[in-house]
Design an enzyme around this catalytic site. Structure first.
Site, PDB file in Angstrom:
ATOM      1  N   HIS A 227      -1.584   6.910   5.431  1.00 52.34           N
ATOM      2  CA  HIS A 227      -0.096   5.726   5.083  1.00 52.34           C
ATOM      3  C   HIS A 227       0.782   6.385   4.351  1.00 52.34           C
ATOM      4  O   HIS A 227       1.879   5.557   4.193  1.00 52.34           O
ATOM      5  CB  HIS A 227      -1.431   4.270   4.682  1.00 52.34           C
ATOM      6  CG  HIS A 227      -0.522   3.135   5.651  1.00 52.34           C
ATOM      7  ND1 HIS A 227      -0.144   2.313   5.497  1.00 52.34           N
ATOM      8  CD2 HIS A 227       0.602   3.299   6.640  1.00 52.34           C
ATOM      9  CE1 HIS A 227      -0.122   1.326   6.618  1.00 52.34           C
ATOM     10  NE2 HIS A 227       0.768   2.238   7.210  1.00 52.34           N
TER      11      HIS A 227
ATOM     12  N   CYS B  16       1.122  -1.263  -0.384  1.00 57.43           N
ATOM     13  CA  CYS B  16      -0.133  -0.507   0.005  1.00 57.43           C
ATOM     14  C   CYS B  16       0.840   1.542   0.013  1.00 57.43           C
ATOM     15  O   CYS B  16       0.412   1.948  -0.713  1.00 57.43           O
ATOM     16  CB  CYS B  16      -1.139   0.344   0.732  1.00 57.43           C
ATOM     17  SG  CYS B  16      -0.186  -0.289   3.123  1.00 57.43           S
TER      18      CYS B  16
END
Length: 442
Positions: A119, A67
């Site tokens: 993130h 990710c």
């Protein structure tokens, strides 16, 4: 007669694409290649199916194996390895002065928003508002528990925020992200906007509301498979709500919508990581990347080739685009459409996709460079040939695949074509020289 001549002169201008279209970029988390119905998935995805039918499906859209690297590539137009980002990470990913996608668009009059998973720095002082977003909401860290909105046990567990201020809310994470996105859209007026919606679905831990579990087809057996199917259907409904909001507010005709996933599907244990306990269904996630080989974390097609749709009614003709493209291409594409011109060389690895998507310009043969966690494996696709390098016990093994005749990477041609392996290895080495040239320093 004069009016007829004037109208004839104006017609090409009326058909031209607006100089500053709005952009909505929706990215799922860990959604597998065959998790969507338009790729043969069993969970109904009617809204995504409709987008794919009416828009352009990019059939060879590559992302990173995990990710944070994919998000780095989207935000910068550069390979994530340039920033030393190869794994999911909570430390700040980007140098402070990085010209990110939202910063670039803001400089030419765009309003910018992220609602979902960041993130790229899990402390509030490393959050999205520091990198070009006017409004931010969701998880500063990675995927969260869908009901308690907490990340893994540890220093970043408390992560749910609005504009980098930690908050506590009730509700399912997919509903909250969607509600915030739609509310922000309804507040827009005349300025073009960039809305980035990184959902946490279908990332573990999965636990869906009863209303969605009751809609799962009876063919799904087992508790976790039903929750996973419900999660996909819930995500699909969320995408539908965002598109519907664009239509209701009169913004759809001037908005380019992109949907994709950040990496391939995962078969990890649903509650096998250190998330705070919340009675999660047990077992491995039933994500499907079929017929592609590999899954999340690998540089094989199943780990890096993601479902992708570009939709702009009246501007993009329905169909499929089969040339290889990559997540790093969206920043150059959006910046070109927005009229952004960089003052310095941003060293983009990506290219502007608009000519090939909207104007049927045949793209040149290009390289697709992919780096997996810890640089332990890499791949390099040129045309239909794909080199895979795996490092184990300080030894590097090369594999070679012809994706035209073997799209599922079932036949390694490395021993048959050693000269081609050597050629691609040399090209990869040149391309990789820029790795870690922009590592963030604390």
């Amino acid at each position: 007669m004069k009016w007829i001549v004037l109208l004839l002169l104006l017609c090409p201008l009326l058909n031209a694409a607006p100089s500053k279209p709005s952009i909505v970029f929706i990215i799922a988390d860990d959604l597998g290649w065959a998790d969507v119905a338009f790729h043969g998935g069993n969970a109904p995805t009617p809204h995504l199916d409709q987008l794919a039918k009416e828009g352009v499906e990019l059939t060879h859209h590559y992302v990173a194996p995990v990710c944070s690297p994919t998000r780095t590539g989207l935000m910068t137009g550069r390979c994530w390895s340039r920033f030393g980002v190869t794994t999911p990470q909570n430390n700040r990913a980007l140098p402070w002065d990085t010209v990110t996608l939202p910063r670039a668009l803001k400089s030419v009059g765009y309003e910018t928003c992220i609602t979902g998973k960041w993130h790229l720095g899990s402390k509030p002082e490393w959050g999205p508002n520091h990198f070009g977003f006017d409004h931010s909401y969701g998880s500063l860290a990675g995927g969260v528990g869908p009901w308690d909105h907490r990340y893994k046990t540890g220093p970043f567990s408390e992560t749910w925020h609005r504009n980098e201020k930690l908050i506590t809310e009730t509700g399912h994470v997919t509903d909250l992200i969607t509600k915030e996105a739609c509310a922000w859209l309804t507040q827009r007026k005349d300025a073009p906007f960039f809305l980035y919606v990184p959902f946490t679905a279908v990332h573990l831990p999965v636990k869906e509301p009863q209303e969605w579990l009751t809609k799962v087809p009876a063919s799904f057996a087992g508790n976790l498979p039903r929750h996973y199917a419900a999660c996909i259907m819930h995500l699909d409904d969320a995408v539908g709500k965002i598109v519907s909001t664009l239509e209701k507010t009169g913004q759809r005709e001037n908005t380019l919508v992109i949907f994709t996933s950040d990496n391939g599907g995962s078969n990890a244990e649903n509650n096998g990581q250190t998330y705070p306990a919340d009675d999660y269904p047990t077992g491995p996630l039933p994500a499907s990347n079929q017929p592609l080989h590999g899954q999340k974390g690998s540089v094989y097609e199943g780990g890096t080739r993601a479902p992708c749709i570009a939709s702009w009614p009246g501007r993009l003709k329905a169909g499929q685009h089969d040339a290889p493209v990559q997540i790093i291409d969206w920043m150059p594409t959006f910046c070109t459409l927005a009229g952004f011109k960089a003052e310095t060389d941003l060293k983009w690895d990506g290219v502007n996709l608009w000519p090939q998507l909207a104007e049927d310009v045949k793209p040149p043969v290009r390289s697709i460079y992919t780096v997996a966690p810890g640089f332990k494996s890499r791949s390099f696709r040129v045309g239909d040939l794909k080199l895979v390098l795996q490092t184990k016990n300080n030894a590097e093994k090369a594999e070679l695949y012809d994706l035209a005749s073997d799209p599922n990477e079932s036949k390694d041609l490395a021993t048959q074509l050693p000269a081609k392996v050597a050629e691609l290895q040399a090209a990869l080495a040149v391309y990789a020289k820029a790795d870690k040239d922009a590592v963030a320093n604390d």
